[in-house]
Scaffold this motif. Structure first.
Motif, PDB file in Angstrom:
ATOM      1  N   ILE A   1       0.855  -1.192   0.000  1.00  0.00           N
ATOM      2  CA  ILE A   1       0.000   0.000   0.000  1.00  0.00           C
ATOM      3  C   ILE A   1       0.888   1.239   0.000  1.00  0.00           C
ATOM      4  O   ILE A   1       1.694   1.441   0.912  1.00  0.00           O
ATOM      5  CB  ILE A   1      -0.943   0.023   1.222  1.00  0.00           C
ATOM      6  CG1 ILE A   1      -1.840  -1.213   1.216  1.00  0.00           C
ATOM      7  CG2 ILE A   1      -1.792   1.289   1.232  1.00  0.00           C
ATOM      8  CD1 ILE A   1      -2.711  -1.357   2.447  1.00  0.00           C
ATOM      9  N   TYR A   2       0.737   2.093  -1.008  1.00  0.00           N
ATOM     10  CA  TYR A   2       1.574   3.281  -1.158  1.00  0.00           C
ATOM     11  C   TYR A   2       0.816   4.579  -0.877  1.00  0.00           C
ATOM     12  O   TYR A   2       1.377   5.660  -1.027  1.00  0.00           O
ATOM     13  CB  TYR A   2       2.154   3.329  -2.578  1.00  0.00           C
ATOM     14  CG  TYR A   2       3.159   2.224  -2.832  1.00  0.00           C
ATOM     15  CD1 TYR A   2       4.508   2.436  -2.606  1.00  0.00           C
ATOM     16  CD2 TYR A   2       2.747   0.968  -3.278  1.00  0.00           C
ATOM     17  CE1 TYR A   2       5.439   1.413  -2.842  1.00  0.00           C
ATOM     18  CE2 TYR A   2       3.658  -0.052  -3.508  1.00  0.00           C
ATOM     19  CZ  TYR A   2       5.004   0.181  -3.290  1.00  0.00           C
ATOM     20  OH  TYR A   2       5.922  -0.816  -3.503  1.00  0.00           O
ATOM     21  N   ILE A   3      -0.446   4.480  -0.475  1.00  0.00           N
ATOM     22  CA  ILE A   3      -1.227   5.665  -0.124  1.00  0.00           C
ATOM     23  C   ILE A   3      -0.997   5.929   1.360  1.00  0.00           C
ATOM     24  O   ILE A   3      -1.402   5.133   2.214  1.00  0.00           O
ATOM     25  CB  ILE A   3      -2.725   5.446  -0.425  1.00  0.00           C
ATOM     26  CG1 ILE A   3      -2.911   5.058  -1.890  1.00  0.00           C
ATOM     27  CG2 ILE A   3      -3.532   6.700  -0.107  1.00  0.00           C
ATOM     28  CD1 ILE A   3      -4.241   4.405  -2.178  1.00  0.00           C
ATOM     29  N   LYS A   4      -0.351   7.035   1.697  1.00  0.00           N
ATOM     30  CA  LYS A   4       0.180   7.255   3.042  1.00  0.00           C
ATOM     31  C   LYS A   4      -0.894   7.213   4.126  1.00  0.00           C
ATOM     32  O   LYS A   4      -0.723   6.581   5.169  1.00  0.00           O
ATOM     33  CB  LYS A   4       0.930   8.587   3.096  1.00  0.00           C
ATOM     34  CG  LYS A   4       2.227   8.572   2.298  1.00  0.00           C
ATOM     35  CD  LYS A   4       2.965   9.898   2.416  1.00  0.00           C
ATOM     36  CE  LYS A   4       4.275   9.861   1.639  1.00  0.00           C
ATOM     37  NZ  LYS A   4       5.002  11.152   1.720  1.00  0.00           N
ATOM     38  N   LEU A   5      -2.021   7.906   3.907  1.00  0.00           N
ATOM     39  CA  LEU A   5      -3.060   7.947   4.933  1.00  0.00           C
ATOM     40  C   LEU A   5      -3.666   6.575   5.180  1.00  0.00           C
ATOM     41  O   LEU A   5      -3.909   6.185   6.331  1.00  0.00           O
ATOM     42  CB  LEU A   5      -4.151   8.946   4.545  1.00  0.00           C
ATOM     43  CG  LEU A   5      -3.798  10.429   4.613  1.00  0.00           C
ATOM     44  CD1 LEU A   5      -4.975  11.289   4.171  1.00  0.00           C
ATOM     45  CD2 LEU A   5      -3.387  10.827   6.029  1.00  0.00           C
ATOM     46  N   ILE A   6      -3.910   5.834   4.110  1.00  0.00           N
ATOM     47  CA  ILE A   6      -4.487   4.494   4.232  1.00  0.00           C
ATOM     48  C   ILE A   6      -3.488   3.565   4.910  1.00  0.00           C
ATOM     49  O   ILE A   6      -3.846   2.789   5.813  1.00  0.00           O
ATOM     50  CB  ILE A   6      -4.883   3.938   2.845  1.00  0.00           C
ATOM     51  CG1 ILE A   6      -5.840   4.902   2.120  1.00  0.00           C
ATOM     52  CG2 ILE A   6      -5.514   2.560   2.985  1.00  0.00           C
ATOM     53  CD1 ILE A   6      -7.136   5.145   2.838  1.00  0.00           C
ATOM     54  N   LYS A   7      -2.232   3.658   4.493  1.00  0.00           N
ATOM     55  CA  LYS A   7      -1.188   2.828   5.078  1.00  0.00           C
ATOM     56  C   LYS A   7      -1.031   3.122   6.572  1.00  0.00           C
ATOM     57  O   LYS A   7      -0.900   2.204   7.393  1.00  0.00           O
ATOM     58  CB  LYS A   7       0.131   3.081   4.360  1.00  0.00           C
ATOM     59  CG  LYS A   7       1.263   2.140   4.762  1.00  0.00           C
ATOM     60  CD  LYS A   7       2.438   2.336   3.819  1.00  0.00           C
ATOM     61  CE  LYS A   7       3.500   1.274   4.039  1.00  0.00           C
ATOM     62  NZ  LYS A   7       4.553   1.334   3.010  1.00  0.00           N
ATOM     63  N   SER A   8      -1.090   4.393   6.932  1.00  0.00           N
ATOM     64  CA  SER A   8      -0.904   4.809   8.318  1.00  0.00           C
ATOM     65  C   SER A   8      -2.008   4.264   9.224  1.00  0.00           C
ATOM     66  O   SER A   8      -1.723   3.739  10.310  1.00  0.00           O
ATOM     67  CB  SER A   8      -0.875   6.341   8.405  1.00  0.00           C
ATOM     68  OG  SER A   8      -0.724   6.773   9.738  1.00  0.00           O
ATOM     69  N   ILE A   9      -3.278   4.384   8.797  1.00  0.00           N
ATOM     70  CA  ILE A   9      -4.385   3.908   9.643  1.00  0.00           C
ATOM     71  C   ILE A   9      -4.337   2.392   9.784  1.00  0.00           C
ATOM     72  O   ILE A   9      -4.601   1.849  10.858  1.00  0.00           O
ATOM     73  CB  ILE A   9      -5.763   4.373   9.089  1.00  0.00           C
ATOM     74  CG1 ILE A   9      -6.893   3.996  10.054  1.00  0.00           C
ATOM     75  CG2 ILE A   9      -6.051   3.798   7.711  1.00  0.00           C
ATOM     76  CD1 ILE A   9      -6.864   4.700  11.367  1.00  0.00           C
ATOM     77  N   ILE A  10      -3.940   1.691   8.719  1.00  0.00           N
ATOM     78  CA  ILE A  10      -3.866   0.228   8.782  1.00  0.00           C
ATOM     79  C   ILE A  10      -2.731  -0.208   9.710  1.00  0.00           C
ATOM     80  O   ILE A  10      -2.910  -1.114  10.536  1.00  0.00           O
ATOM     81  CB  ILE A  10      -3.698  -0.374   7.368  1.00  0.00           C
ATOM     82  CG1 ILE A  10      -5.015  -0.201   6.577  1.00  0.00           C
ATOM     83  CG2 ILE A  10      -3.311  -1.850   7.440  1.00  0.00           C
ATOM     84  CD1 ILE A  10      -4.947  -0.650   5.142  1.00  0.00           C
ATOM     85  N   ILE A  11      -1.576   0.446   9.606  1.00  0.00           N
ATOM     86  CA  ILE A  11      -0.459   0.129  10.510  1.00  0.00           C
ATOM     87  C   ILE A  11      -0.879   0.354  11.957  1.00  0.00           C
ATOM     88  O   ILE A  11      -0.608  -0.469  12.845  1.00  0.00           O
ATOM     89  CB  ILE A  11       0.770   0.998  10.166  1.00  0.00           C
ATOM     90  CG1 ILE A  11       1.392   0.529   8.847  1.00  0.00           C
ATOM     91  CG2 ILE A  11       1.806   0.936  11.288  1.00  0.00           C
ATOM     92  CD1 ILE A  11       2.520   1.418   8.355  1.00  0.00           C
TER      93      ILE A  11
END
Length: 440
Positions: free
Chosen positions: A282-292
């Protein structure tokens, strides 16, 4: 000032109070049961004010606050009802004090002082009613309600004291000074409390940023460790295979299995390695951040989970707001975590819970997200869970899935489904702009 003029001004003041209430609450003035009850409250106020003399103003204010709250609490935000009435009553007292000060020992001004103050209040309210409403319903409204209550009670008491000692005229300037100091105190207290709230909010946001940085650092460390483990494995695998090959040729199958188990246990911590599996796609920062963030929460709570994202996702459909998807992912993860915690508490077994998450995209016009979690044995209809206020949790407003429904309504090509089957709750969302364009 003649008695007739005093009564007329008093009646006019009550009608101005009613107009201010409707103006600040942006309620359309129309003949209905609420208006009739409001007029009844104003009538009672007038009788009390005239007949109680010394305590008339204080009792009338209390009747006005309680009466309007009971009449409008179900029609208007209760906090706004109380706030607007407190504001109006405080302004009334302020107007009375100002009127007495500017008409002090001047019979000519005395006739018109109250009218001037009343007109000023009307002009002020008509110009700033929206700002007043926003302040009364803002984040600091509770602070403001306490200050208005304090100002109203202390101001009424200040007006009562000189009346009790029957020296109203000689104390009027003193009263004005005291009231001015009270107002100044209220302004300073409000400003100070707002600054404190903003500082606490800023510190909270800083803690959130630090926590996110910690999670991202943990993810980075995880990637580095996984890469180091992979290098070590590649370096050693020939020797390991040769050793296992000799053992196998000699027929020591049990020894081969034991060696494999030992190597897996000591060298490859499978749970740690799977902690952020597939997140790198996942390279979309906001999506990646919430999932992490949510996977970290699941990991720390020791809730079994599996995350899957097999192909790289670089972009979302162009018209989709990333923050909307962040809200959806956050709400559904939170629901799954809360249900898993409840299930573990009920079954007393960490393995009774499980969360499965899938993210998929086959191109810039498509995005899929699914999250499944085991649930308690409850009879819940999928039509119920999307209703505002529905919840199975204590002391919870139940707004999560209703908020998701509102987001779904924003996007014609977004489809969301809920399934409850065989002890699992399944949330599935798909966005397909190409299908949407074909349907058009």
């Amino acid at each position: 000032m003649s008695e007739t003029l005093s009564v007329c001004i008093l009646v006019a003041s009550l009608f101005v109070d009613l107009w201010m209430f409707f103006k600040i609450n942006t309620v359309k003035l129309e003949l209905d049961i609420q208006l009739l009850l409001s007029l009844l409250v104003m009538g009672i106020d007038l009788i009390v004010y005239v007949n109680l003399n010394i305590f008339g103003s204080l009792v009338a204010s209390i009747i006005e606050i309680v009466g309007f709250y009971l009449i409008y609490k179900d029609k208007i935000d209760a906090r706004l009802v109380v706030g607007s009435i407190l504001f109006i009553c405080t302004i009334d007292v302020f107007g009375n004090i100002v009127s007495e000060i500017i008409t002090f020992e001047n019979s000519n001004l005395q006739k018109y002082g109250s009218i001037i103050v009343l007109g000023s209040i009307i002009l002020f309210t008509n110009k700033y009613y929206l700002k007043i409403k926003n302040i009364l319903t803002g984040k600091d409204s509770n602070i403001l309600l306490m200050i208005f209550t304090y100002l109203l009670v202390t101001s009424e008491l200040i007006l009562i004291i000189p009346l009790l000692i029957k020296s109203y005229r000689s104390f009027v300037i003193f009263v004005g000074v005291i009231y001015a100091s009270q107002v100044l105190f209220g302004v300073v207290a409000y400003w100070t409390l707002v600054r404190i709230r903003k500082r606490l909010l800023r510190e909270h946001k800083q803690r959130e940023v630090i926590e996110k940085q910690k999670q991202l650092q943990e993810y980075t460390d995880y990637l580095e460790k996984s890469q180091d483990d992979l290098r070590a494995f590649r370096h050693d695998y020939k020797n390991i295979l040769n050793s296992l090959k000799v053992s196998a040729q000699e027929g020591n199958v049990q020894e081969v299995v034991q060696k494999l188990d030992k190597y897996t246990e000591t060298t490859l911590n499978s749970k740690a390695l799977l902690k952020y599996k597939d997140v790198n796609h996942i390279y979309i920062k906001l999506i990646k951040s919430i999932i992490i963030s949510k996977l970290t929460e699941l990991y720390n709570l020791d809730i079994p989970y599996n995350f899957e994202c097999r192909n790289n996702i670089h972009n979302l459909p162009h018209h989709i707001d990333e923050l909307d998807l962040v809200r959806i992912i956050g709400i559904t993860f939170d629901n799954a975590i809360e249900e898993s915690k409840a299930l573990i508490a009920e079954k007393h077994n960490i393995r009774s819970a499980e969360v499965q998450i899938m993210v998929y995209s086959d191109g810039p016009g498509e995005f899929e997200y699914e999250i499944r979690n085991r649930i308690q044995n409850k009879k819940i209809l999928t039509s119920q869970i999307q209703q505002r206020g529905f919840t199975t949790k204590k002391n919870h407003k139940g707004l999560g899935l209703a908020n998701i429904k509102e987001i779904e309504n924003k996007y014609p090509d977004m489809s969301i489904s809920y399934t409850i089957q065989d002890g699992w709750f399944d949330f599935y969302m798909t966005i397909d702009t190409e299908d949407g364009e074909e349907n058009e």
